[in-house]
Design an enzyme around this catalytic site. Structure first.
Site, PDB file in Angstrom:
ATOM      1  NE  ARG A 194      -2.889   0.322   3.365  1.00 56.13           N
ATOM      2  CZ  ARG A 194      -2.391   0.912   4.468  1.00 56.13           C
ATOM      3  NH1 ARG A 194      -2.068   2.184   4.463  1.00 56.13           N
ATOM      4  NH2 ARG A 194      -2.240   0.217   5.580  1.00 56.13           N
TER       5      ARG A 194
ATOM      6  CE1 TYR B 220     -17.363   9.985 -16.745  1.00 52.58           C
ATOM      7  CE2 TYR B 220     -16.199  10.060 -14.659  1.00 52.58           C
ATOM      8  CZ  TYR B 220     -16.923   9.366 -15.603  1.00 52.58           C
ATOM      9  OH  TYR B 220     -17.218   8.038 -15.386  1.00 52.58           O
TER      10      TYR B 220
ATOM     11  CG  ASP C 161      -9.825  14.820 -16.117  1.00 54.29           C
ATOM     12  OD1 ASP C 161      -9.040  14.248 -16.890  1.00 54.29           O
ATOM     13  OD2 ASP C 161     -10.865  14.285 -15.674  1.00 54.29           O
TER      14      ASP C 161
ATOM     15  CE  LYS D 176     -12.140   6.755 -19.002  1.00 47.39           C
ATOM     16  NZ  LYS D 176     -13.194   5.784 -18.834  1.00 47.39           N
TER      17      LYS D 176
HETATM   18  N1  PLP Z   1     -12.160  12.057 -16.110  1.00 49.69           N
HETATM   19  C1  PLP Z   1     -12.610  11.892 -17.366  1.00 49.69           C
HETATM   20  C2  PLP Z   1     -12.444  13.009 -18.359  1.00 49.69           C
HETATM   21  C3  PLP Z   1     -13.219  10.694 -17.748  1.00 49.69           C
HETATM   22  O1  PLP Z   1     -13.654  10.554 -19.013  1.00 49.69           O
HETATM   23  C4  PLP Z   1     -13.372   9.662 -16.776  1.00 49.69           C
HETATM   24  C5  PLP Z   1     -14.046   8.388 -17.118  1.00 49.69           C
HETATM   25  O2  PLP Z   1     -14.693   8.270 -18.147  1.00 49.69           O
HETATM   26  C6  PLP Z   1     -12.892   9.875 -15.474  1.00 49.69           C
HETATM   27  C7  PLP Z   1     -12.287  11.083 -15.188  1.00 49.69           C
HETATM   28  C8  PLP Z   1     -13.029   8.827 -14.413  1.00 49.69           C
HETATM   29  O3  PLP Z   1     -12.067   7.836 -14.582  1.00 49.69           O
HETATM   30  P1  PLP Z   1     -12.238   6.294 -14.128  1.00 49.69           P
HETATM   31  O4  PLP Z   1     -13.382   5.725 -14.886  1.00 49.69           O
HETATM   32  O5  PLP Z   1     -10.914   5.683 -14.432  1.00 49.69           O
HETATM   33  O6  PLP Z   1     -12.519   6.300 -12.640  1.00 49.69           O
END
Ligand code: PLP
Length: 381
Positions: free
Chosen positions: A51, A103, A175, A200
């Site tokens: 961890r 998101y 992000d 992604k």
């Molecule tokens: N940020 C964006 C722009 C996303 O498209 C996503 C998921 O689709 C996330 C954050 C969240 O990521 P995760 O699904 O890996 O938790």
């Protein structure tokens, strides 16, 4: 070699070194949850307990930090775990500004979970700097940017928002999931934290869930490390290994996905059954000029939002007609995916009902365009 090596070279170098004395070219996976103490109580390589740290996670964290031009990287079990970690560095009473088309799970996390801890938030159009300034309160502690945004592909002028943040002593976070460090390095514009859903483009094959944070400031990084270790949403060894493997081909994939997306966006823009195409590489994109100054080169990413002529039924009909675009949530993999976002985001979503979000893969562009052609041509409006 005196000059700084290019992205593609660094991506390979950063992910092929190994701690093993057997000299494997591919890094072994270290599954051990715990490590033997030396007689004097010390540990080799500061490896204590998985961890706290793990060789595969450490390799990934260093690689992502390096590729984002940052000092400290942190890998988590999901993008949402990375986002939650940033939110856990805040305190009760703090206020956050988030993009109005962020998101959707970020908005839900703040509304359904963080509000119970006394954290407030407001939505703002991050492309309108006047509105951003107006929305700042004395309690505003964090401005969250997502550029391009999900799903409207709005582009935030990161440097301009960072200047606003600095003049109010507000923490800034971007992000960078959709752009990836191949296209954009927010830390170069003075942002405090860069966040990724590595599920992604970093993973790139739709087979792993992960998240990452990168920061430069050492005090902020210590806070992040403390939340990461104590909250415990760390990236597992095998998942770290998979994402490190993804890092090796990230630039190649982004180039191919970007060139496919650009050509597909151009085709769609000219089709009579398409009302609008949202793609940062098109001159028609409202923030195209910002993209030109903010992105690293000639590519604009693999994500497109397409507004089909008509409403929900026309959009869903086109999506169902497509043969090469799998109807599935998520994005950034080698295979093309498509999703009717309003159905996913629920009734309070402001996403247009005729919007299809497209994640363009690495298939041949002729086949992708032909597929859209047959799907749109079959549409009766
Ligand atoms: N940020 C964006 C722009 C996303 O498209 C996503 C998921 O689709 C996330 C954050 C969240 O990521 P995760 O699904 O890996 O938790």
């Amino acid at each position: 070699m005196s000059e700084k090596k290019r992205f593609e070279t660094r991506a390979i170098e950063l992910t092929h070194k190994s701690n093993s004395n057997t000299n494997p070219v591919s890094t072994p996976i270290y599954l051990s949850s715990t490590y033997k103490r030396n007689e004097d109580g010390s540990y080799n390589d500061e490896l204590i307990y998985a961890r706290h740290n793990n060789p595969n996670r450490e390799q990934l964290e260093k690689a992502i930090a390096h590729l984002e031009n940052g000092a400290h990287g942190f890998a988590f079990s999901s993008g949402m775990a990375a986002i939650s970690t940033v939110l856990q560095t805040l305190k009760s009473g703090d206020h956050i500004l988030i993009p109005d088309d962020v998101y959707y799970a970020v908005r839900k996390l703040l509304a359904d979970v963080c509000s119970g801890w006394g954290i407030q938030f407001d939505l703002v159009d991050m492309t309108n700097l006047k509105l951003v300034k107006k929305a700042i309160k004395p309690e505003t502690a964090l401005i969250w940017m997502e550029s391009p945004s999900n799903p409207l592909l709005k582009i935030t002028d990161i440097q301009a928002v960072v200047e606003i943040c600095k003049s109010h002593s507000i923490l800034s976070c971007v992000d960078n999931t959709w752009a990836t460090p191949v296209l954009q390095n927010p830390l170069n514009f003075g942002v405090d934290i860069v966040m990724h859903s590595s599920s992604k483009y970093f993973g790139g094959h739709s087979d792993v869930i992960g998240g990452a944070l990168v920061a430069n400031d050492s005090i902020l990084s210590e806070k992040i490390k403390a939340v990461q270790t104590l909250s415990g949403a760390v990236q597992a060894p095998f998942d770290s290994w998979l994402i490190s493997r993804g890092v090796k081909t990230l630039a190649l994939r982004i180039e191919k996905q970007s060139s496919n997306a650009y050509l597909l966006a151009k085709f769609l823009e000219s089709h009579p059954k398409v009302a609008a195409v949202l793609y940062p590489g098109l001159e028609s994109h409202p923030q195209h000029e910002i993209v030109l100054k903010q992105y690293n080169g000639i590519h604009y990413g693999g994500m497109i939002s397409v507004l089909v002529d008509g409403g929900v039924s026309e959009a869903v009909a086109v999506s169902n007609k497509l043969e090469l675009f799998t109807t599935a949530t998520s994005l950034g993999g080698v295979e093309s995916l498509i999703e009717h976002r309003k159905s996913v985001e629920g009734p309070d979503s402001k996403t247009p009902e005729n919007l299809l979000r497209v994640s363009v893969g690495i298939e041949h562009i002729d086949d992708l365009i032909n597929d859209w052609k047959q799907a749109l041509d079959s549409l009766v409006v």
